[in-house]
Structure formats: structure tokens, C-alpha cells
Design a protein around this motif. Sequence first.
Motif, PDB file in Angstrom:
ATOM      1  N   VAL A 167       0.854  -1.194   0.000  1.00  0.00           N
ATOM      2  CA  VAL A 167       0.000   0.000   0.000  1.00  0.00           C
ATOM      3  C   VAL A 167       0.886   1.239   0.000  1.00  0.00           C
ATOM      4  CG1 VAL A 167      -1.772   1.292   1.250  1.00  0.00           C
ATOM      5  CG2 VAL A 167      -1.821  -1.222   1.243  1.00  0.00           C
ATOM      6  N   PHE A 168       0.711   2.106  -0.996  1.00  0.00           N
ATOM      7  CA  PHE A 168       1.521   3.326  -1.057  1.00  0.00           C
ATOM      8  C   PHE A 168       0.730   4.571  -0.701  1.00  0.00           C
ATOM      9  CE2 PHE A 168       0.027   2.472  -5.388  1.00  0.00           C
ATOM     10  CZ  PHE A 168      -0.611   3.663  -5.707  1.00  0.00           C
ATOM     11  N   ASP A 169      -0.602   4.490  -0.725  1.00  0.00           N
ATOM     12  CA  ASP A 169      -1.416   5.651  -0.372  1.00  0.00           C
ATOM     13  C   ASP A 169      -2.852   5.171  -0.185  1.00  0.00           C
ATOM     14  OD1 ASP A 169      -2.120   8.231   0.212  1.00  0.00           O
ATOM     15  OD2 ASP A 169      -2.151   8.928  -1.856  1.00  0.00           O
ATOM     16  N   SER A 170      -3.540   5.724   0.819  1.00  0.00           N
ATOM     17  CA  SER A 170      -4.900   5.266   1.074  1.00  0.00           C
ATOM     18  C   SER A 170      -5.672   6.285   1.890  1.00  0.00           C
ATOM     19  CB  SER A 170      -4.876   3.919   1.806  1.00  0.00           C
ATOM     20  OG  SER A 170      -6.187   3.515   2.158  1.00  0.00           O
ATOM     21  N   SER A 171      -6.689   6.883   1.291  1.00  0.00           N
ATOM     22  CA  SER A 171      -7.576   7.757   2.054  1.00  0.00           C
ATOM     23  C   SER A 171      -8.431   6.923   3.007  1.00  0.00           C
ATOM     24  CB  SER A 171      -8.473   8.567   1.109  1.00  0.00           C
ATOM     25  OG  SER A 171      -9.439   7.729   0.485  1.00  0.00           O
ATOM     26  N   VAL A 172      -8.650   5.659   2.658  1.00  0.00           N
ATOM     27  CA  VAL A 172      -9.423   4.763   3.514  1.00  0.00           C
ATOM     28  C   VAL A 172      -8.692   4.560   4.834  1.00  0.00           C
ATOM     29  CG1 VAL A 172     -10.371   2.433   3.746  1.00  0.00           C
ATOM     30  CG2 VAL A 172     -10.489   3.601   1.540  1.00  0.00           C
ATOM     31  N   GLN A 173      -7.386   4.310   4.770  1.00  0.00           N
ATOM     32  CA  GLN A 173      -6.613   4.124   5.994  1.00  0.00           C
ATOM     33  C   GLN A 173      -6.535   5.407   6.806  1.00  0.00           C
ATOM     34  OE1 GLN A 173      -2.789   2.454   4.898  1.00  0.00           O
ATOM     35  NE2 GLN A 173      -3.629   0.400   4.638  1.00  0.00           N
ATOM     36  N   ARG A 174      -6.505   6.543   6.122  1.00  0.00           N
ATOM     37  CA  ARG A 174      -6.482   7.826   6.851  1.00  0.00           C
ATOM     38  C   ARG A 174      -7.851   8.177   7.417  1.00  0.00           C
ATOM     39  NH1 ARG A 174      -3.307   9.170   2.337  1.00  0.00           N
ATOM     40  NH2 ARG A 174      -5.055  10.239   1.341  1.00  0.00           N
ATOM     41  N   GLY A 175      -8.890   7.546   6.889  1.00  0.00           N
ATOM     42  CA  GLY A 175     -10.238   7.809   7.374  1.00  0.00           C
ATOM     43  C   GLY A 175     -10.817   9.119   6.903  1.00  0.00           C
ATOM     44  N   GLU A 176     -10.311   9.632   5.777  1.00  0.00           N
ATOM     45  CA  GLU A 176     -10.780  10.931   5.280  1.00  0.00           C
ATOM     46  C   GLU A 176     -10.781  10.944   3.759  1.00  0.00           C
ATOM     47  OE1 GLU A 176      -9.681  15.700   5.751  1.00  0.00           O
ATOM     48  OE2 GLU A 176      -8.571  14.170   6.853  1.00  0.00           O
ATOM     49  N   PRO A 177     -11.944  11.081   3.117  1.00  0.00           N
ATOM     50  CA  PRO A 177     -11.972  11.143   1.650  1.00  0.00           C
ATOM     51  C   PRO A 177     -11.299  12.404   1.138  1.00  0.00           C
ATOM     52  CG  PRO A 177     -14.134  11.630   2.560  1.00  0.00           C
ATOM     53  CD  PRO A 177     -13.278  11.192   3.710  1.00  0.00           C
ATOM     54  N   VAL A 178     -11.000  12.431  -0.156  1.00  0.00           N
ATOM     55  CA  VAL A 178     -10.302  13.572  -0.748  1.00  0.00           C
ATOM     56  C   VAL A 178     -11.136  14.159  -1.881  1.00  0.00           C
ATOM     57  CG1 VAL A 178      -8.029  12.701  -0.150  1.00  0.00           C
ATOM     58  CG2 VAL A 178      -9.029  12.087  -2.350  1.00  0.00           C
ATOM     59  N   GLU A 179     -10.883  15.419  -2.154  1.00  0.00           N
ATOM     60  CA  GLU A 179     -11.511  16.114  -3.280  1.00  0.00           C
ATOM     61  C   GLU A 179     -10.427  16.643  -4.201  1.00  0.00           C
ATOM     62  OE1 GLU A 179     -14.140  19.161  -1.958  1.00  0.00           O
ATOM     63  OE2 GLU A 179     -15.225  17.860  -0.563  1.00  0.00           O
ATOM     64  N   PHE A 180     -10.654  16.564  -5.510  1.00  0.00           N
ATOM     65  CA  PHE A 180      -9.678  17.067  -6.472  1.00  0.00           C
ATOM     66  C   PHE A 180     -10.347  17.263  -7.831  1.00  0.00           C
ATOM     67  CE2 PHE A 180      -9.355  12.442  -6.112  1.00  0.00           C
ATOM     68  CZ  PHE A 180      -9.700  12.054  -7.397  1.00  0.00           C
ATOM     69  N   PRO A 181      -9.820  18.206  -8.628  1.00  0.00           N
ATOM     70  CA  PRO A 181     -10.290  18.343 -10.013  1.00  0.00           C
ATOM     71  C   PRO A 181      -9.779  17.162 -10.848  1.00  0.00           C
ATOM     72  CG  PRO A 181      -9.164  20.332  -9.242  1.00  0.00           C
ATOM     73  CD  PRO A 181      -8.855  19.254  -8.267  1.00  0.00           C
ATOM     74  N   LEU A 182     -10.581  16.697 -11.771  1.00  0.00           N
ATOM     75  CA  LEU A 182     -10.181  15.563 -12.606  1.00  0.00           C
ATOM     76  C   LEU A 182      -9.014  15.895 -13.522  1.00  0.00           C
ATOM     77  CD1 LEU A 182     -13.499  13.800 -13.672  1.00  0.00           C
ATOM     78  CD2 LEU A 182     -11.802  13.067 -12.020  1.00  0.00           C
TER      79      LEU A 182
END
Length: 236
Positions: A167-182
Motif C-alpha cells: 500500500v503506497f497511499d490510502s484515504s481509507v486508511q487515513r479515514g478521510e476522503p479527498v476532493e480534487f479536479p479531474l
Amino acid sequence: MTLHSPVIRATLAVLVLSLTACGKKPAEAPAPKAAVIESVDQKVSYGIGFNIGSGLARDRALAVDQAALFAGVSDGLAKAETRVKEADLEAAFQAMQQKMTAALAAEGEKQLAEGQAYLAQNKAKPGVTVTASGLQYELLATGTGAKPKETDTVKVHYHGMLTNGTVFDSSVQRGEPVEFPLTRVISGWTEALQLMSVGDKWKLTIPAGLAYGSQPKGDIPPNSVLIFEVELLGIQ
């Protein structure tokens, strides 16, 4: 040539200063005292040291000699004369840069071959769809919301892995979703998320050419196939 020459400055940006290669061997550094980290200066100093150490630890081509490293830091802070001739330092930096370039190329070739084999195997699995670009995806959960456009900003949860499961990155593990422009993510994500509906959860298998290509990115080796579980939570 001085230590402040463009060549040395450029090399420092890649390697940080190491005194292990040439010249007189520095004296063995004494065992460090237990650090007191209370004041702002102490915390900042620790943070600088931690970041340097973390960066050096990620570089497998560089065998860090801690005694030499500490000696260099100590001498620099004391504004002492360098223990290694500047010409020897420059030669050492150039030799290390060549070593790192060769190691990176070898790692890239290895990852490219392994990635191609993984993609070929994965696309044969039931439920896997392959797009014209080579992006592979499978549905884990189905939503009924709208599909985003390329100009939209989205909110997602994701879990990113290498093909070996690291695993190199995970918003699930951080417990916080992310927002970004496509428009500001790797092209594999830009393509996939425009195919998804809000509420969808997909497993994406992204070829290196749709991710970071031959450039390493943090803990991601060059030419890596990336695997993401992505849940589209909303369109902002």
C-alpha cells in the motif's frame, strides 16, 4: 570549483551531502545523547533531520555512512573547513549520480516486464473490462448517481497498491476522503472517474503509461502498474 558551484548545488538537490567516498575518513561520531525536543527550535531541528533521514532511507542506491553524515553536518554547522577536497567531493557526487541513474534504469526495466505480465494476466479474469487506452477496471459496487465531466471536482475514497500488494497511499486508511479536479490527477484516474457514477466502487488496474510512467514517485518505483480501489462519493 567551490562547494557553491552549480554542479555541486544540483547534485546536493538529488543526493544530500555524503562524505563516504573519498579523502580522509572522518573520526567515528560519538553516540548521540538523548535528544530534548521541547522548544520550537528543537522541534524544527528534529523535523529537518527526520525529513533528511526519511529521504535518504528511500534511496536504495545510497549506502549512508551515519558517522560521515553526522561529521559533515557538524562541520557545516561549525563553519569548519571540509575534510574532503572539493574536487574529490565533486567526483564522488558524479559517481553516485551515475550509480543512482543506473539503478533507476534497472529497476524501471524490471518493473516494466513485471507490469506487462501482470496486465496480461489480470485482463483475462472474469469481470475485468479493458478500455482502448489499456486501463483495466472491474465493478465492486454499483451506484445510480451522475457521472462527472473532465472539468468537475470529485470526492472519492481510495486505496492504492502496487502489484505486490504494498500500500503506497490510502484515504481509507487515513479515514478521510479527498476532493480534487479531474484535470489534476493521473490520466488513468481522469479516464476511469468519467466512466463511473456517484456511488460506484471500482477496482482500477492502471498501466504505467496512464500513471507515473518511467519516473519514480515517492514509494512508487518507475514503470509501476498501480492498483486502486476507488469509490466515487460525489461531484462538487
